[in-house]
Structure formats: C-alpha cells, structure tokens
Design a protein around this motif. Structure first.
Motif, short mmCIF file in Angstrom:
data_model
loop_
_atom_site.label_atom_id
_atom_site.label_comp_id
_atom_site.label_asym_id
_atom_site.label_seq_id
_atom_site.Cartn_x
_atom_site.Cartn_y
_atom_site.Cartn_z
N GLY A 84 5.49 4.16 8.73
CA GLY A 84 4.53 5.19 7.04
C GLY A 84 4.31 6.62 7.32
O GLY A 84 3.64 6.19 7.64
N VAL A 85 4.30 6.67 5.61
CA VAL A 85 3.47 8.22 5.28
C VAL A 85 2.51 7.35 4.17
O VAL A 85 2.85 6.38 3.04
N TYR A 93 8.07 4.28 3.87
CA TYR A 93 8.26 3.31 4.58
C TYR A 93 9.04 2.88 5.08
O TYR A 93 10.21 3.04 4.70
N ALA A 94 9.05 2.46 6.46
CA ALA A 94 11.06 2.47 6.70
C ALA A 94 10.40 1.23 8.24
O ALA A 94 9.87 1.48 8.75
N GLY A 95 11.32 0.23 8.34
CA GLY A 95 11.06 -0.72 8.87
C GLY A 95 11.58 -2.17 8.67
O GLY A 95 12.17 -2.40 7.17
N PRO A 96 11.34 -3.25 9.26
CA PRO A 96 11.64 -4.17 8.41
C PRO A 96 10.70 -5.30 7.04
O PRO A 96 11.11 -6.54 7.48
N TYR A 97 9.90 -4.73 7.33
CA TYR A 97 8.89 -5.36 6.23
C TYR A 97 8.75 -4.20 5.16
O TYR A 97 8.75 -3.44 4.87
N ASP A 98 8.44 -5.58 4.28
CA ASP A 98 8.47 -4.07 2.61
C ASP A 98 6.62 -4.26 2.50
O ASP A 98 5.59 -5.08 1.89
N LEU A 99 6.20 -3.10 2.70
CA LEU A 99 5.08 -2.56 2.96
C LEU A 99 4.61 -1.63 1.72
O LEU A 99 3.79 -1.11 1.74
N LEU A 100 6.57 -0.93 0.97
CA LEU A 100 6.22 -0.03 0.32
C LEU A 100 4.93 0.28 -0.68
O LEU A 100 4.79 -1.42 -1.94
N GLY A 101 4.19 0.40 -0.87
CA GLY A 101 3.42 0.59 -2.31
C GLY A 101 1.34 -0.56 -1.40
O GLY A 101 1.34 -0.24 -2.23
N LYS A 102 1.34 -0.36 -0.44
CA LYS A 102 0.63 -1.36 0.09
C LYS A 102 -0.82 -0.44 0.20
O LYS A 102 -0.35 1.31 0.36
N ASN A 103 -1.61 -0.69 0.01
CA ASN A 103 -3.09 0.22 0.06
C ASN A 103 -3.73 -0.33 1.33
O ASN A 103 -3.80 -1.44 1.71
N TYR A 104 -3.45 0.43 2.18
CA TYR A 104 -4.75 1.09 3.33
C TYR A 104 -6.34 0.98 3.50
O TYR A 104 -6.94 1.17 4.64
N VAL A 116 -1.23 10.78 5.54
CA VAL A 116 -1.65 9.75 7.28
C VAL A 116 -0.01 9.46 7.86
O VAL A 116 0.55 9.02 6.83
N LEU A 117 0.54 9.78 8.75
CA LEU A 117 1.93 9.41 9.30
C LEU A 117 1.36 7.80 10.04
O LEU A 117 0.54 7.76 11.52
N ARG A 118 2.07 7.26 9.99
CA ARG A 118 1.37 5.56 10.73
C ARG A 118 2.10 4.95 11.26
O ARG A 118 3.54 4.81 10.84
N ALA A 119 2.37 4.48 12.61
CA ALA A 119 3.16 3.60 13.23
C ALA A 119 2.80 2.42 13.88
O ALA A 119 1.58 2.45 14.59
#
Length: 573
Positions: A128-129, A139-150, A194-197
């Motif tokens: 994710g970026v 976001y690229a992956g199996p979960y619905d995390l687009l738009g989440k705030n960290y 941030v590039l996060r894996a």
C-alpha cells in the motif's frame, strides 16, 4: 596371603609369645596402622587428585556442551532472521527509488509490483501507498483497506521520523496478528509518501522451525514487552505473554543460565535482531543434558570407589604381610635367644649336677662301705644281741644308698645330653625311666598311670636325652592338669613302616580352644603363678629337630591328649 592380621582378631593372653606381652601386641598394631595410613596416603592422594581434576574437566566440558550449541544456534538464527527482514526492506527501498509516486499510486501498477515481489522474494501479503497524512491512497492485496488512515499507529510515526519501520505483531484493521515493513520516500521538500508492505508471519515461523532443537527445547520471537511474535511450542501463542522475563538489551548473543520458571531451571539464549523490535529466544531444559552428566559422574565415582577399594585391599594385604614377616622375625629371634639361654642354662645345670653328684656320691660311698663293714663285723659274732634287727637296718641303709646312686646317675644322664647324639632307643623303657622320676608324686597323689604298648613296637634311632626331656615336660604338664586320683594313659603304637606314635592322655581340666594355637609359642602359659611358658616351646623345637611331629587335642573339663609322631630310623641333621 592373609588380608586381616591375627593381631586384630582377639586380645592376646597375658603371657604370650611376645617379649613384652600386650604392649608388644599394641606395638605391632601401631606398626600395622601406620603402614596402612602411609601407604594409603601415598597411593590414594594421586588417585583422588586425578579424579578431582577429571571431574572438573568433565564438568566444564559438559557445561560447554550445554551452552555452546544453543549459543551458536541463536547467533545463526539471529543472522538469518536479520537477513530476511533486511532483504525485504531493501526490496521496498529499491521500489520507491525506481518507481515514481504516480506509478505507485496507480492501483493496477501497484498490483503488478506486488506480484513481482511475491515471485522474487515471497512472504509479502499486500502492498500500500500512504500519503503524509496517513491516508492509504492506493492498495494491492486481499483486504479492503483503501482509504484507511494510519496516522495514529505507532509504525507510521516511526517511519515518519526514521524513514523506515519494521513493526511488531499487531491486529490493526484486519483483526488478526501481522507485522509490516514501511519505507518513506520524499516527493518534494514539503511532502512525502510511505510504501508499506505486510509480511506473512509464517515466513518467520518456518525459518525458526527449521532450527534443529532437542524435543525439550523451544525457539520463538518476542518483542520488548515480552509478547510472543511467533507461536511457541510449549509456552504460548502469538500475541500471548511470554512467561520468561524480557532479557536485557545486548548487541551480542547472550546465554542466561538457571532461569527459574515454576520451580524449574532453564537455559535461555537470546539475541536482539538489529533494526527490528524482535528478540529471538531459545529456551532449553538442561535436565536432559544433565542426565548425561549424571551418568558420567556416576561412572567416574564408581571407578574411583572401585579403585580405592582395590588399592585399600592391596595395601591392607601388603601391610599384613610385612607386619607378619616382622612378627615372625621377632618370634624367631625370641626363640633363638631362648635357645641360647636354655643352652647356657642346661650347660650350667650339667656342671652343677656333675658337681652335686660327685659331692653326694662320695659320702654315699663311705656310708655304703661302713654299712658293709658293719655287716661283716656282725657276721663274725654269732651271739651278738639284736643281730637280726641290726642286719635289717644295715640292709635298709644299703638299699637307700643304692637308690641315691641311681638318682644321681639319672640326673647326670639327663643333664649331659646337650648335643644331638643318635642311638637306639626303647621307647617303653625310656618312658618307664622318666616315670621313675615322678613315681613318688604319683604315689602320693594316687595317680593311675598306665602304659599301653604294642608287643612288636620297634626301637627307634633318636636322641635319648632329648626324648627324656620331651616326655618329662609333657607328663609333668599332665600331672599339673589332673586332680588327685586322676588318670594318665600312655599309648605307643606303630603308625606305618617309618613312624611310631606316642599319645599321652589325661583326664584333667583341658585347654580352651582359643589357646590351642598358642600353646607351643615361647612364653605362653596357662599356669598363671608358676609357669614359664618354655616347656612346650622347647618340646616343639626338640620334636621338630628330631624330624617328628607333635599335635594336641583337648576339651575343657574332659582332658587333653598330646600325640607325638617320631621316625623309626630316619637320620637327623
């Protein structure tokens, strides 16, 4: 060879073969004790020193065998896990350096990048970026995390400050434990992304499980709060609290011994993995390893104990042999001194007897002549008053003088045979002659003395004077043992073609069994008040010199039998 000396078997009687009685016995005992003590000290000290040194060396070797493998495995796994995390961190750094923000913000392009990462490295779950405000913009992956705030999560603050972050396990928006690797990239002087894996935790667990550990050992990761980052075989699961205390920070691999958990001691090796929140720990139960040490220690102690027992037995046997040789030498010396003393005594007695015999024989000869003269004078006068009665007195005087002459001749004959002189001896006549010395005492005490001899008993070649002394000693002892009215039987018979035996049996008080082995020893006596302890010792020496044998059989209250075996015609040295 005797192991235990006779001097410890029982107390020696008051009069014994020793010159100084019990004091001499105690001297031999002290000599034996000192010999055992000195030899034990010289022989056992090197053995004990070597055993102690081997024990210490084996203990150190077993300690190293417990510590070194776990230390080496922990260090190797620390490097392997550090390389695994560093490899994936470098992969993310390479991506942000090679690709632009626009490429990474594109969903399809980011999905392609994730696919390449999985194929090249493995272990990546999603990618994710996140912009500088903490919002996930792609976001690229199996979960619905687009738009989440960290923005409020710890790893985001860390990557913002340090430029890179490896998080510990947390649940986050997914609701199950995971950890992430994030790198920061500057878009311009005022903004960054941030590039996060997310990394699959199984990649860490599988690497740890590849470690070859005994069945009683365990390996896992914890964070600085003591929370499990990978599952433990025995102590808990991921996100659970580790029962062992968090080890102190150290750059090198450390090993903690005797770590107490539930009254059991463990060996804990740990290493902090650099640029990560992980602490790798290996926990080992030393009881299995200590079993080998206990077995080795038991064998070492058994070897030492067996060696000590063998050495002590040999030392005791050697000391017993040496003290017995000294004892025998002292006995022979005592016997030699006694023989010298006895020889001198008998020589003096012979000279004294000769002088006494001459002194007695001279007046006896005068008395005998005067008695004969008186008898002759009476025969000249037939009418002499009381002639018959005076002649009876004269006969009595003559017979008494003859008896005195016989006694003095016997005494001279008994005393003068000091050197060995072989001659033909009639044993029956010899014993009757010896009994002649004791006839008055036997008559006075009403003792019944009988001689039982075979009709064809052969004569023997031996020393008459020495045999006189032997039989006189033994019969005197029989007289001392029996009460008035007692009985003494003397049996003479042929044993075989070369030997005859003489048995002298009395019905006296007997000899206790514990004294039978000592009665032929010099100075041993049961006659407490007037015995010298020399008679039977001299008797034994004479019989041995004559190539014969003497034995004794006795029972308290029933009597004693002395049996002498003599050669018939064997020459004596």
């Amino acid at each position: 060879m005797r192991i235990w000396p006779r001097i410890w078997e029982k107390e020696v009687p008051e009069k014994s073969m020793f010159l100084e009685g019990e004091d001499q016995v105690h001297r031999y005992r002290r000599l034996w004790r000192r010999s055992v003590l000195l030899l034990s000290t010289f022989c056992l000290t090197p053995l004990l020193i070597m055993t102690g040194a081997n024990y210490y060396q084996y203990q150190q070797a077993m300690h190293e065998e417990m510590i070194q493998p776990i230390h080496r495995q922990t260090s190797n796994m620390k490097r392997a896990l550090g390389f695994l995390l560093e490899e994936r961190r470098f992969a993310l750094n390479f991506i942000v350096e090679e690709k632009s923000y626009q490429d990474l913000a594109d969903q399809d392009h980011l999905a392609g990048t994730l696919k390449n990462l999985k194929q090249s490295f493995g272990g990546f779950i999603d990618l994710g970026v996140i912009d500088s405000k903490g919002n996930q913009i792609s976001y690229a992956g199996p979960y619905d995390l687009l738009g989440k705030n960290y923005a409020e999560q710890g790893w985001f603050h860390t990557v913002t400050l340090r430029g890179v972050s490896v998080s510990d396990m947390f649940t986050g928006y997914r609701g199950f434990p995971h950890f992430v690797i994030a790198v920061k990239c500057e878009k311009n002087s005022d903004d960054f992304f941030v590039l996060r894996a997310t990394v699959d935790m199984d990649i860490l667990h599988q690497r740890i499980r590849s470690l070859s550990l005994p069945s009683s050992s365990d390996a896992f990761l914890i964070n600085s709060f003591g929370v499990f980052q990978t599952p433990s075989r025995y102590y808990g699961n991921v996100m659970g609290q580790c029962p062992f205390p968090v080890p102190p920070v150290s750059e090198a691999t450390e090993v903690m011994e005797d770590v107490n958990l539930e009254d059991r001691l463990y060996i804990v090796a740990y290493s902090y993995i650099q640029q990560s929140p992980f602490i790798f720990m290996v926990v080992s139960d030393p009881s299995m390893l200590k079993k080998n040490w206990f077995a080795l220690r038991r064998e070492l102690f058994i070897f030492m104990i067996v060696s000590v027992v063998i050495i002590i037995v040999l030392i005791i046997a050697t000391s017993t042999y040496l003290v017995s040789r000294i004892q025998d030498a002292d006995r022979k010396r005592t016997s030699l001194f006694h023989k010298m003393e006895y020889t001198n005594k008998m020589a003096s007695l012979g000279r004294l007897a000769s002088g006494i015999a001459h002194e007695i024989n001279n007046p006896m000869a005068i008395i005998y002549e005067k008695a004969g003269l008186l008898k002759d004078l009476l025969s000249l006068d037939e009418d002499f008053p009381h002639k018959k009665r005076i002649l009876q007195f004269t006969e009595s005087i003559t017979s008494s003088v003859e008896r005195c002459r016989t006694i003095t001749h016997r005494m001279l004959g008994f005393a003068k045979h000091m050197d060995m002189q072989m001659e033909t001896v009639n044993l029956v006549n010899l014993i009757e002659e010896v009994l002649g010395f004791l006839g008055k005492e036997a008559l006075y005490r009403n003792l019944a003395i009988k001689i039982h001899a075979e009709d064809d008993l052969p004569m023997i070649q031996s020393d008459r004077g020495q045999l006189q002394q032997v039989f006189l000693n033994i019969i005197n002892n029989a007289f001392a043992a029996v009460e008035d009215g007692g009985k003494i039987d003397i049996h003479l018979k042929t044993v075989n073609q070369v030997n005859v035996s003489i048995s002298i049996t009395d019905n006296g008080s007997g000899i206790p069994k514990e004294y039978l082995t000592h009665i032929f020893e010099p100075f041993f006596t049961l006659k407490k008040k007037y015995g010298t302890g020399l008679g039977l010792s001299i008797t034994y020496g004479i019989i041995s010199k004559l190539k014969g044998n003497i034995s004794v059989d006795s029972e308290v209250g029933k009597g004693t039998t002395f049996t002498i075996t003599l050669p018939i015609g064997q020459k004596v040295d």
